[in-house]
Design an enzyme around this catalytic site. Structure first.
Site, short mmCIF file in Angstrom:
data_model
loop_
_atom_site.label_atom_id
_atom_site.label_comp_id
_atom_site.label_asym_id
_atom_site.label_seq_id
_atom_site.Cartn_x
_atom_site.Cartn_y
_atom_site.Cartn_z
N ASP A 1 0.82 -1.22 0.00
CA ASP A 1 0.00 0.00 0.00
C ASP A 1 0.85 1.27 0.00
O ASP A 1 2.09 1.21 0.03
CB ASP A 1 -0.95 -0.06 1.21
CG ASP A 1 -2.33 0.47 0.88
OD1 ASP A 1 -2.44 1.33 0.00
OD2 ASP A 1 -3.30 0.03 1.52
N ASP B 1 -9.90 3.42 -3.92
CA ASP B 1 -10.63 2.21 -3.53
C ASP B 1 -12.02 2.11 -4.16
O ASP B 1 -12.75 3.10 -4.23
CB ASP B 1 -10.81 2.17 -2.01
CG ASP B 1 -9.50 1.98 -1.30
OD1 ASP B 1 -8.44 2.14 -1.94
OD2 ASP B 1 -9.54 1.68 -0.10
C1 GAL Z 1 -6.20 1.14 0.98
C2 GAL Z 1 -6.24 0.12 -0.12
C3 GAL Z 1 -7.36 -0.85 0.18
C4 GAL Z 1 -7.07 -1.53 1.50
C5 GAL Z 1 -6.87 -0.47 2.60
C6 GAL Z 1 -6.38 -1.09 3.90
O1 GAL Z 1 -5.18 2.05 0.73
O2 GAL Z 1 -6.45 0.76 -1.36
O3 GAL Z 1 -7.50 -1.80 -0.86
O4 GAL Z 1 -5.93 -2.34 1.38
O5 GAL Z 1 -5.93 0.49 2.20
O6 GAL Z 1 -6.22 -0.14 4.91
#
Ligand code: GAL
Length: 381
Positions: free
Chosen positions: A126, A183
């Site tokens: 991430d 997301d």
């Molecule tokens: C976001 C990511 C999501 C999930 C989330 C977890 O940045 O795009 O898919 O992994 O973090 O905190």
């Protein structure tokens, strides 16, 4: 290491967020096997954010949350492997993950070794809490180097949300997939927005570094983590069919995000449609391209993709709120009037052949609707 197909699997995040534990994962593994999803190609079981303790151990290693995962990650990985599946984990390039757990910044090599020692096969990585003084590409090059040296083949699934023109540098990092948007949400508006954002990204996908359009929301009702656990209407099965068709045709990884232990039979039918998955996994890895562009408004999409063996996939997506009549000819596929060829088009959701009129498609599609064809090139009679 290289991968030659978009990964397929399941991820904890969309439905459960950080409320995860080893029982949930084990039960899901059992369901994936018994529901036919494994046979359909789903193989990665990915534990997303929220799996670790808040502190590293005395040697600086990441530690699994003792309450959520009392048997530890090695044992969970062994269980996943014992069912013929692959083990995915999550970390982040910053000092913390997006959920506030320890991130891999300045611990890239030791974390890669830890993941390798647990038998991890896939790492989602991430983009939160990294220092603004260093460009994003450097963080992914670090983890790419660490994974390449950890002694185990681990797929690197970059998750920088398309920031800093990810598509321009991601192939320098050793990543195998890269998230191109923020997301996904559990709504039609989100499916539509992610789809529209792909239009300029498609040239950067496929061939060993797949453009990840984010996890699927097929099978999710309302009331999940990405709804904020609020009761919502989510999407209809009709919307889900279009969503799955687009992700498949565009060559995105197919990572299920619903609670598969409780998903409706219709969702299983969508997620296991062999013909649609075959397009996603097609070995030629050709880039899809937009056709009929000059005749269509922005929310009417017609995409074609050349497949291994000379077939074509064609997807017609009505992203608008009214019926739309799609008319387009074969010349845009390179099948000209002088070629002596035409096509036989099978629609993959209905299983029916679509009659052409003067070598043209002429179909009316309902709002949010899809027609996804596999077309064979044949001699004209
Ligand atoms: C976001 C990511 C999501 C999930 C989330 C977890 O940045 O795009 O898919 O992994 O973090 O905190």
């Amino acid at each position: 290491m290289t991968i030659n197909r978009p990964p397929m699997g399941w991820n904890t995040w969309n439905t459960f967020g950080p409320e995860i534990n080893e029982q949930l994962v084990r039960e899901t593994v059992d369901f994936i096997v018994s529901s036919g999803l494994t046979k359909a190609g789903y193989e990665y079981i990915i534990i997303d954010d929220g799996w670790s303790e808040m502190e590293r151990d005395a040697e600086g290693r990441l530690v699994a949350d003792h309450k959520k995962f009392p048997s530890g990650m090695k044992a969970l990985g062994d269980y996943i492997h014992s069912k013929g599946l692959k083990f995915g984990m999550y970390s982040c390039c910053g000092t913390m993950t997006c959920g506030g757990y320890p991130g891999s910044y300045d611990h890239e090599f030791i974390d890669a070794e830890t993941f390798a020692s647990w038998g991890v096969d896939y790492l989602k990585y991430d983009f939160c809490y990294h220092t603004g003084t260093l460009a994003g590409k450097y963080f992914y090059r670090r983890i790419g180097a660490a994974l390449a040296n950890c002694g185990r083949d681990i797929v690197l699934a970059a998750c920088s949300w398309g920031m800093e023109e990810t598509q321009e540098w991601i192939k320098t990092t050793g990543s195998h997939t890269w998230r191109s948007t923020h997301d996904i949400q559990n709504s039609w508006a989100s499916i539509k927005s992610i789809t529209e954002q792909q239009i300029k990204m498609l040239p950067y996908g496929a061939h060993g570094c797949f453009n990840d359009m984010d996890m699927l929301i097929v099978g999710m009702g309302g009331n999940s983590f990405i709804d904020g656990f609020f009761e919502t209407n989510g999407c209809t099965l009709h919307d889900h069919k279009t969503h799955f068709s687009i992700w498949s045709l565009f060559g995105s990884p197919l990572i299920i995000g619903c609670d598969i232990r409780n998903m409706p039979a219709e969702a299983t039918d969508i997620l296991t449609n062999k013909d649609v998955i075959a397009i996603n996994q097609d070995p030629a890895l050709c880039q899809p391209y937009r056709i009929a562009l000059d005749r269509c408004p922005d929310d009417i999409l017609v995409y074609a993709r050349l497949l291994e063996g000379g077939d074509f996939a064609i997807g017609c997506f009505n992203m608008s709120e009214g019926d739309y009549r799609f008319i387009f000819g074969l010349d845009e596929l390179g099948i000209t009037a002088t070629s002596g060829k035409t096509i036989v088009a099978k629609e993959l959701w209905s299983g029916k052949d679509q009659p052409l009129r003067c070598d043209s498609f002429d179909l009316t599609i309902e709002p949010h609707g899809t027609r996804l064809f596999r077309c064979k090139v044949v001699d004209k009679k």
